[in-house]
Each structure stands twice: as structure tokens, then as C-alpha cells.
Scaffold this active site. Structure first.
Site, PDB file in Angstrom:
ATOM      1  N   ASP A  59       0.852  -1.188   0.000  1.00  0.00           N
ATOM      2  CA  ASP A  59       0.000   0.000   0.000  1.00  0.00           C
ATOM      3  C   ASP A  59       0.890   1.241   0.000  1.00  0.00           C
ATOM      4  OD1 ASP A  59      -2.261   1.556   0.017  1.00  0.00           O
ATOM      5  OD2 ASP A  59      -2.983   0.897   1.979  1.00  0.00           O
ATOM      6  N   GLY A  60       0.285   2.366  -0.294  1.00  0.00           N
ATOM      7  CA  GLY A  60       0.993   3.641  -0.257  1.00  0.00           C
ATOM      8  C   GLY A  60       0.774   4.344   1.066  1.00  0.00           C
ATOM      9  N   GLY A 104      -7.383   8.776   0.493  1.00  0.00           N
ATOM     10  CA  GLY A 104      -8.381   8.207  -0.409  1.00  0.00           C
ATOM     11  C   GLY A 104      -9.598   7.658   0.310  1.00  0.00           C
ATOM     12  N   GLU A 134      -7.870  -0.524   4.878  1.00  0.00           N
ATOM     13  CA  GLU A 134      -6.405  -0.629   4.791  1.00  0.00           C
ATOM     14  C   GLU A 134      -5.821  -1.094   6.123  1.00  0.00           C
ATOM     15  OE1 GLU A 134      -5.814   2.876   1.418  1.00  0.00           O
ATOM     16  OE2 GLU A 134      -5.531   3.335   3.527  1.00  0.00           O
ATOM     17  N   LYS A 138       6.644  12.179   0.218  1.00  0.00           N
ATOM     18  CA  LYS A 138       5.843  11.695   1.349  1.00  0.00           C
ATOM     19  C   LYS A 138       6.674  11.496   2.621  1.00  0.00           C
ATOM     20  CE  LYS A 138       2.440  11.595  -1.506  1.00  0.00           C
ATOM     21  NZ  LYS A 138       1.789  10.392  -1.981  1.00  0.00           N
TER      22      LYS A 138
END
EC number: 5.3.1.6
Length: 215
Positions: free
Chosen positions: A79-80, A95, A101, A119
Site C-alpha cells: 500500500d501507499g 483516499g 487498509e 511523502k
């Protein structure tokens, strides 16, 4: 930054092993990972997705999407993040998929986070902290968070999560103890999930670049 995102996503494919069920997150960097996963879909059993958006992209590539209740624990989750500090603690939820998540991260043996260099931060909080709340508790939780943290809650109007809830974004925080803040916010009645991934941080962070950097 799109090339950095793509490079981070490509590097994450190295963590995919034959026969895995892969947890897949949400967001623009993960979209590159899903495209890459399509090239090796014959090697995996399937995926568990954190959002309707990712589910649609996975299915468009002919990749099976499975239910976490049926798969049991996962070996890998990719995942980001919206922010990442030096301890691999994260802010996620830009999001609005933070609850799913967080569930998949909890179920996974290894959480690989893929980000572009923008980030990375020394202290979390520059990105507003998302908190998913039950709709009837929105104003109550906003008042409690203002009192607790001094941060400024803002309702993300027009956004309804895949779980049918709303998002408060908390601005102007400097999160020096993310584990403590995550725990305290989670105790407020009406909070579904907090976009701090600190109690269960990433295991591996891949920062996109040429070459990608892993820590």
C-alpha cells in the site's frame, strides 16, 4: 512524481512470491503496483483489496479478488501512504479507505509501503490526519479532537467511505508520539478508525527513485 511512484511500485513486485494471496491497498502509487501485478498474475492465488476502486482495477486485469474472511492471514500487503516518518509510522486515508487498509495491514505478516520522496517527513502531521467516524458522531468527535489535540478538524464534505461513514481531516498537528495519539483517538466513541498506522507501522518502506531506496 509519477515516475518515482512507478519505480517504487515495480520494486514492490520483488516481494511477491509464488502462490501468495496479496493484500492490495489504494491510491495512485498502488495503481502502478496493480498494473505490474497483472504481468505476474499467473504466479499468485489472488488478492484482497482495500477499496472498491482497487477492486475494479484488479478485476479489469482479470485478477481474482477474495474476501479476507475466507483467506485468513496474508503474507504480504502492499500500500501507499500520505506521509511516512523515519520510524515507518504512516498517515493514510487521503483516499478515504483507511479502515479497510488498517484491517488488511493487521492481517498481514509483511506490510510493504510504497511512496514517492515527497511523502517522507521528519514529523507526521503536515498532511491532515484522516479520522473515519460514524455520521451521527461527526460534530461530537470534532469537538473532542479539538479539545484533545488543538488540531483543526474539517469535515470532508461529499465523501462517504466504502463503509458508509464520513471523514474528518485534522489540520495543524505535529504528531511526536503517533502510537499514543492513535490509541487515544481510537477510544473516542464514534471513531471507526484513525489514519495513523503507528501501532502497526510498515515493515518495509520503498521510496521511489533511480534506484529505489528501501528502509
Amino acid at each position: 512524481m509519477s515516475e518515482a511512484k512507478r519505480l517504487a511500485a515495480e520494486k514492490a513486485l520483488e516481494y511477491v512470491e509464488d502462490g501468495m494471496i496479496v493484500g492490495v491497498g489504494t491510491g495512485s502509487t498502488v495503481a502502478y503496483f496493480i498494473d505490474g501485478l497483472a504481468r505476474i498474475k499467473h504466479r499468485i492465488k489472488g488478492t484482497v483489496s482495500s477499496s472498491e476502486q482497487s477492486t475494479a482495477q484488479l478485476k479489469s486485469h482479470g485478477i481474482e479478488v477474495m474476501e479476507l474472511n475466507h483467506t485468513g492471514n496474508l503474507s504480504l500487503y502492499v500500500d501507499g501512504a500520505d506521509e511516512c516518518d523515519g520510524n515507518k509510522c504512516l498517515i493514510k486515508g487521503g483516499g478515504a479507505a483507511l479502515t479497510r487498509e488498517k484491517i488488511i495491514a493487521e492481517a498481514s505478516e509483511r506490510f510493504v509501503c510504497i511512496i514517492d520522496p515527497s511523502k517522507q517527513v521528519p514529523v507526521l502531521g503536515r498532511f491532515p490526519l484522516p479520522v473515519e467516524v460514524i455520521p451521527m458522531a461527526r460534530s461530537l468527535i470534532a469537538r473532542r479532537i479539538l479539545d484533545m489535540t488543538g488540531g483543526q478538524p474539517a469535515w470532508r464534505e461529499g465523501v462517504v467511505t466504502d463503509n458508509g461513514n464520513v471523514i474528518l481531516d485534522i489540520h495543524h498537528l505535529q504528531i511526536t508520539d503517533p502510537v499514543k495519539l492513535e490509541r487515544e483517538l481510537n477510544q473516542l466513541p464514534g471513531v471507526v478508525s484513525v489514519g495513523l498506522f503507528a501501532r502497526r507501522p510498515a515493515d518495509v518502506v520503498i521510496v521511489g527513485g533511480e534506484p529505489p531506496r528501501v528502509f
